[in-house]
Design a protein around this motif. Structure first.
Motif, PDB file in Angstrom:
ATOM      1  N   UNK A 193       2.455   7.302  -6.216  1.00 54.81           N
ATOM      2  CA  UNK A 193       1.472   8.287  -6.678  1.00 54.81           C
ATOM      3  C   UNK A 193       1.935   9.692  -6.284  1.00 54.81           C
ATOM      4  N   UNK A 194       2.398   9.815  -5.031  1.00 55.73           N
ATOM      5  CA  UNK A 194       2.852  11.123  -4.552  1.00 55.73           C
ATOM      6  C   UNK A 194       4.030  11.621  -5.373  1.00 55.73           C
ATOM      7  N   UNK A 254      -6.170   7.952   1.719  1.00 60.04           N
ATOM      8  CA  UNK A 254      -5.738   9.353   1.682  1.00 60.04           C
ATOM      9  C   UNK A 254      -6.238  10.083   0.443  1.00 60.04           C
ATOM     10  N   UNK A 255      -6.479   9.327  -0.638  1.00 57.04           N
ATOM     11  CA  UNK A 255      -6.972   9.993  -1.846  1.00 57.04           C
ATOM     12  C   UNK A 255      -8.367  10.556  -1.612  1.00 57.04           C
ATOM     13  N   UNK A 313      -5.612  -3.660   0.353  1.00 54.30           N
ATOM     14  CA  UNK A 313      -4.547  -2.780  -0.131  1.00 54.30           C
ATOM     15  C   UNK A 313      -5.157  -1.630  -0.947  1.00 54.30           C
ATOM     16  N   UNK A 335       1.835  -2.037 -11.616  1.00 55.26           N
ATOM     17  CA  UNK A 335       0.853  -0.948 -11.710  1.00 55.26           C
ATOM     18  C   UNK A 335       1.390   0.157 -12.622  1.00 55.26           C
ATOM     19  N   UNK A 364      -4.833   4.839   8.406  1.00 57.41           N
ATOM     20  CA  UNK A 364      -3.850   4.002   7.712  1.00 57.41           C
ATOM     21  C   UNK A 364      -2.938   3.306   8.708  1.00 57.41           C
ATOM     22  N   UNK A 383      -5.382  -2.237  -8.077  1.00 55.36           N
ATOM     23  CA  UNK A 383      -4.964  -0.832  -8.144  1.00 55.36           C
ATOM     24  C   UNK A 383      -5.218  -0.285  -9.544  1.00 55.36           C
ATOM     25  N   UNK A 432       0.831  -1.206   0.000  1.00 55.72           N
ATOM     26  CA  UNK A 432       0.000   0.000   0.000  1.00 55.72           C
ATOM     27  C   UNK A 432       0.864   1.254   0.000  1.00 55.72           C
ATOM     28  N   UNK A 482       2.571   1.943  -3.362  1.00 52.90           N
ATOM     29  CA  UNK A 482       1.684   2.594  -4.331  1.00 52.90           C
ATOM     30  C   UNK A 482       1.482   4.055  -3.952  1.00 52.90           C
ATOM     31  N   UNK A 483       1.174   4.292  -2.692  1.00 55.83           N
ATOM     32  CA  UNK A 483       0.904   5.647  -2.225  1.00 55.83           C
ATOM     33  C   UNK A 483       2.090   6.567  -2.504  1.00 55.83           C
ATOM     34  N   UNK A 507      -0.255  13.624   0.182  1.00 53.19           N
ATOM     35  CA  UNK A 507      -0.164  12.165   0.299  1.00 53.19           C
ATOM     36  C   UNK A 507       1.079  11.792   1.098  1.00 53.19           C
ATOM     37  N   UNK A 557      -6.626   0.844   1.376  1.00 53.36           N
ATOM     38  CA  UNK A 557      -5.610   1.634   2.078  1.00 53.36           C
ATOM     39  C   UNK A 557      -5.015   2.698   1.155  1.00 53.36           C
ATOM     40  N   UNK A 558      -4.786   2.322  -0.114  1.00 58.31           N
ATOM     41  CA  UNK A 558      -4.276   3.309  -1.069  1.00 58.31           C
ATOM     42  C   UNK A 558      -5.302   4.418  -1.286  1.00 58.31           C
TER      43      UNK A 558
END
Lengths: 728, 728
Positions: free
Chosen positions: A411-412, B687-688, B680, A684, B205, B407, A404, A407-408, B557, B683-684
């Motif tokens: 993205x950031x 925050x989005x 997962x 991803x 999270x 994802x 997780x 990925x987060x 993020x 969780x990702x």
């Protein structure tokens, strides 16, 4: 003038000749062991089959569009469209062809000599064929269009809407012809990018999802039935797709520069600021001239690497060297071209009618700003995606905390990386405008693309090396060979990221230049160029336009996922049905996987490709040219961000994973949970960086081009005007 | 007129009175068992501590900004800013307060009665306090500003830049005062949203990453040390943050409507189309009047649910019912207000000076378009994020293929979901403009927000129910209680998605309305309103502006991830140090977790919050008002997309996971690998959907507001003009 035109055709032929020389020089090299030849042949056959099938659909679309154009616009434009499509098609085809010859020869060179330097040369020689073809074919086609329609049919001296077509509509003939040529290149690029992009990632994801994650076999393992398809994908996606895409940017920048010069002449004539026809001809010639010297400079840059006797063992430095030589030589030669071309023109006239604030070298300064911006944007992409720098290292460390957060964090990273290149783009626009007006903005786009042959050569080097590694692995060559190709491949990953940054930067500028031409096409002569966001129609267009790239990207990702899922099913089926595959006692059925990728890509590419072509035209007929203007600016802005985001996030995930594999995160190597998390990130990121990002470049350009072609028609006939007329 | 003003204050006091009634009605209910009381007290203490700490920083920022404003703009604006900050602060505080009382009473009602209907009522009664406070306080503050500065100090009749401040600069006094009021609300909203958003997701999270993924204990399990912090987060993020955010949109829409009326009067006076001062006063009063009847309508809507004797067992229907009653009554009452207010004005004058194409009911039609658009956008968000529909179900099925495809599919869903609401927004803008000109666009924003009290009530119901579930779990109540609260919570998830769609839609329109006012502020009187994207400065501003929300989101993020990581470390530390926690023999140390969340949120909220305030001002002083105009449009466009993307992707991941838990994907229930993949995704997405998306709403509004306040200053003093003057 005729000497200068001679220079244009000379540059084109020089590039094509050098490409042919390199083509045959590569082809006559040894292919290596029988097993290597077999595998290479399988990849080649797969790539050929896909391209020829894709081209059949493509030429059907081109034919339909050409007929439509001949009816509603001009027949010249329709012919130019076909020429453009042929040129772009040839460049993509030849480039892909050589890539499928070069890959195995790279592995063999590594096998035979064990020298990084010599191996790099083979890969780069192969890549240079694609690069030189992009520049050479694009310029050749433009030269033909210019000679046949511009000079022989004297369209170039017709600077008003005096050509009447079959339906009795009026057009400025030469700008329409040029737009047709650009559209031809765009359509081919769209299909190559989207089709190739879906192909390559469907195969790659499919191979990874079962191979790496379920069966725990390494990448390019011959036991994986999808592995040949994966290698085919590199050639059709990253080589042919990339080549056509950059060719399209290149043509778009040149064409929009010329069209813009036309419109400025028409505006300025009406305003009486005294732009003469002689000056117009110079403004038309300058873009051609600048890219011609750029192409010659690229030949020099490429040769500077290839003729080197003693290569350093640092391929990255060598490749950058070739690009910098090309860029530097372009700037120097471009100065001479600009200086002598515009010398003798009255600075006051230049300033009043074209906005040349620094006299005859103004357009050169603008183009140089473009060259520099392109290089800087490329370096920024490298910073965000290379594991030599902090962002990607941080991402790799986030994998320790699980999937997780991988990925987060990715993205950031992608989101944060948008700002820096946008500041460069913004500064480039403002500065080039200050120096040379709107013409300057279009020259900045041109500058960024003028050394395209060099950048494409370097970009193509990447997938060739990647393939070479795959062939080495599949042929069971000595690990030392794989080590060499891995070094090459790692460099290729970084050059790919730089190339992607460069592609979106140049694409954005080219699209903006096309948009300026678009606006000139329906704004009345003598008025300022306006795209007023406070007009509700334009604002609505911009909001919907900004949503378009998101819709397009969403559809593309789903297309890849869908095709990848079919691949997963097939690989699983084979593993289950033939248990001998995993023991290495049975050969997997590669062909079925290739055919799944092909069919998947062909099936899935139609919707997104047509979306980009149909939406602006349909919106034009429904809501008029102002709405489409908003649509273009909205989708360009959103596409730039989304493309940078996708490219950098995907690149960083990929390199973050590699960083973990080489032991960058202490205590968490290959096979650890951390590595598993990083593999998910990479998977991803794959469709984001190799399908969505690259396709967005071409998305905005094709929307601008198609609008430019169709605007004379829908500016006259559209529903909104009809309703307005009806009600009063 | 004074009767109408009486209506405004009456509406405000009615709402606040009803809020107070509901507050005490909830407070006097039973809290339940001792354990429940303990937990509720812990949550309440945590929330209070965070809010009071946050408010200390907040009021420091407000004080600094107020002093700066008093110096460089007007002291009235500075006072109005403080009033705005106090009103917004009060609304957030009271709403949070009641939420921390209501949560435990909801659990207790479920425990005592076992009736869904009765439990829903308690939760909704609690939520209504927040909703009514938002409308009531916002309107009360506006009324004070209007009476004191507008009428008593007669700013309202000064329609030119005649007020001279300390530095000798000139301002239109009332528009500046109103902008100050809006800015006060904005700053509070920014800090509440960002601080609360980081708090809630860091805790959530952190709790999930160790609790669910490593220790395999369910959500809200009392053994998880972060669980109280998680519940505190719901109150400070989803209640206080949401309330201040919507209050800000509400005020922004009203203020921009009034400011716009001013500027149109000034423009129209110069053009001589005959907008009289009496008409101006009506245009100023209409927004106030419309939201007042809207607020009354909301009281009716809320009461319609609360006084019901017999509730159905379908809470979703009941809640929607309350919103629809409020929206419907707003439309009906708004018609009467518009009809009588503008009746008697000459339709020709209305058309010429205001663009009222349908006479006196034009602004009502525009506002109604806004109401309808808001509801439709909400429904669209529901479609993309509710597991009743195909997109989320498809996403849930993708989890069968593993984490990567979960994802990927979620990203694709979020991207695809941008188009539909944008079409509604675009259509809303065009239609409202056709009916009532630019004033109409701002009335559409107003319409969308006029029944804000009802939507916020429904939105706040969600986190209260969520908390109630947490308390039930932690107090070890009978599973039947948890089942009831789960039903409520599931409905809350859907209403949250609708609320988020609504928040971004209304935020976008409010930001656009503010932008129109912004442009009027520095464009010369008598000229058309232009934001020409073909001006290089504006274009550069738009490109950089479009990158801003990406940068902001990336920073946010990372802030959440950073704070969450600290929480993870703490939870792991406790599990290791006190093995008794997991057996249930030792009580975890909740307080340390609460303090980690608090400190993390406070520490991380400064950079993004200040970014939004500082960037437009700094850019204004460096590059001038045109660049900032570009910046605003670029960031608004990109924020709309990004906010929709984040909200819908995150919502779909959350509900996709829930869909798997209730057995929606056959053969893959809770605890399966499919479920792990979905976790997962959730969780990702957290925050989005709960940090980035909501913060983007306020991001674009605060940028517009701060620019509106600062533009009179930086339009006169900026580097670009200075350089231009210097060179010639």
């Amino acid at each position: 003038m005729s000497i200068l035109l001679g220079l244009v055709i000379m540059a084109s032929l020089l590039a094509l000749g050098y490409a042919a020389f390199n083509f045959f020089a590569v082809k006559k090299m040894e292919e290596g062991t029988e097993r290597m030849q077999e595998i290479a042949a399988a990849i080649r056959t797969g790539a050929n089959a896909f391209i020829s099938y894709e081209y059949r659909i493509l030429y059907l679309v081109v034919a339909i569009v050409a007929v439509l154009m001949a009816i509603v616009t001009t027949w010249h434009a329709a012919v130019a469209l076909v020429i453009g499509a042929v040129m772009s098609g040839c460049a993509g085809f030849v480039g892909m062809k050589i890539a499928t010859y070069a890959n195995v020869r790279v592995s063999n060179m590594a096998r035979e000599t064990g020298s990084i330097g010599k191996t790099v040369k083979v890969a780069f020689r192969g890549g240079s064929v694609m690069g030189l073809c992009v520049g050479g074919f694009a310029l050749l086609g433009l030269f033909i269009v210019y000679m046949v329609f511009g000079l022989a049919m004297d369209q170039i001296s017709v600077t008003d809407s005096s050509y009447v077509n079959l339906l009795g509509m009026k057009f400025v003939p030469f700008t329409m012809t040029l737009s047709g040529y650009a559209l031809g290149c765009s359509i081919v690029a769209m299909f190559n990018r989207v089709g190739g992009g879906i192909y390559t990632k469907a195969a790659d994801m499919g191979a990874d999802l079962v191979g790496k994650t379920e069966a725990h076999i390494p990448e390019d393992d011959p036991r994986n039935p999808a592995t040949i398809a994966d290698n085919v994908g590199d050639n059709v996606g990253d080589v042919a797709g990339l080549g056509s895409d950059l060719l399209e940017s290149f043509v778009g920048a040149i064409a929009s520069g010329i069209i813009l010069a036309y419109h400025m002449f028409m505006q300025s004539g009406a305003l009486g600021t005294g732009m003469t026809e002689a000056l117009l001809r110079k403004c038309i010639l300058f873009p051609l001239l600048f890219v011609s010297v750029g192409l010659i400079a690229c030949c020099v840059g490429i040769a500077s690497l290839l003729i080197k006797k003693k290569m350093s063992e640092n391929p990255h430095k060598e490749l950058n060297g070739a690009t910098y030589v090309a860029a530097g030589a372009t700037i120097v030669l471009g100065f001479i071209a600009a200086y002598f071309l515009f010398l003798g023109e009255d600075p006051a006239v230049l300033k009043a009618s074209l906005g040349f604030a620094v006299g005859s070298i103004s357009p050169w300064i603008a183009a140089t700003i473009g060259v520099v911006s392109g290089v800087v944007i490329g370096i920024m992409a490298e910073y965000y995606t290379s594991s030599d720098y902090k962002p990607t290292q941080k991402l790799a460390h986030a994998s320790v905390e699980g999937t997780a957060l991988t990925i987060t964090q990715g993205l950031a990273l992608g989101m944060r990386s948008c700002m820096a290149p946008c500041i460069v783009l913004g500064a480039g626009i403002v500065l080039s405008y200050m120096v040379s007006g709107m013409y300057g903005v279009s020259m900045a786009a041109l500058g960024m693309l003028s050394f395209v042959a060099a950048t494409v050569s370097v970009d193509t080097y990447g997938p060739i090396s990647d393939n070479a590694g795959g062939i080495a692995e599949m042929s069971g060559l000595d690990p030392s060979v794989r080590k060499i190709t891995d070094t090459l491949d790692a460099v290729g990953n970084t050059t790919a990221a730089i190339g992607k940054g460069f592609a979106i930067g140049s694409g954005a500028l080219a699209a903006l230049a096309l948009m300026i031409s678009y606006l000139y096409s329906f704004n009345e002569a003598g008025t300022d160029l306006i795209l007023n966001m406070m007009t509700p129609m334009i604002l609505a267009g911009a909001i919907i336009g900004a949503a378009l790239p998101f819709l397009f990207s969403g559809i593309l990702i789903e297309a890849v996922a869908k095709a990848a899922r079919k691949m997963v099913d097939e690989v699983r089926r084979q593993f289950k049905l033939y248990p001998g595959i995993l023991d290495g006692t049975q050969t997997p059925d590669y062909k079925t996987c290739i055919s799944i990728s092909s069919k998947g890509a062909i099936g899935e590419m139609k919707l997104p490709s047509l979306l980009a072509i149909v939406v602006p035209v349909a919106c034009g007929f429904l809501f008029g040219p102002e709405f489409v203007g908003g649509l273009l600016i909205g989708s360009t802005l959103a596409s730039i961000m989304l493309a940078i985001f996708c490219g950098n996030a995907g690149g960083a995930w990929d390199n973050g994973k590699k960083y973990i594999e080489v032991g960058g995160v202490e205590g968490h190597g290959k096979g650890s949970e951390t590595h598993d998390a990083a593999v998910v990130g990479d998977t991803v990121g794959d469709p984001l960086k190799d399908t969505v990002g690259p396709c967005l470049d071409i998305f905005i350009k094709i929307m601008s081009t198609v609008s430019l072609v169709a605007v004379p028609v829908f500016a006259k006939f559209n529903l909104v005007d009809l309703i307005a007329k009806f009600f009063g």
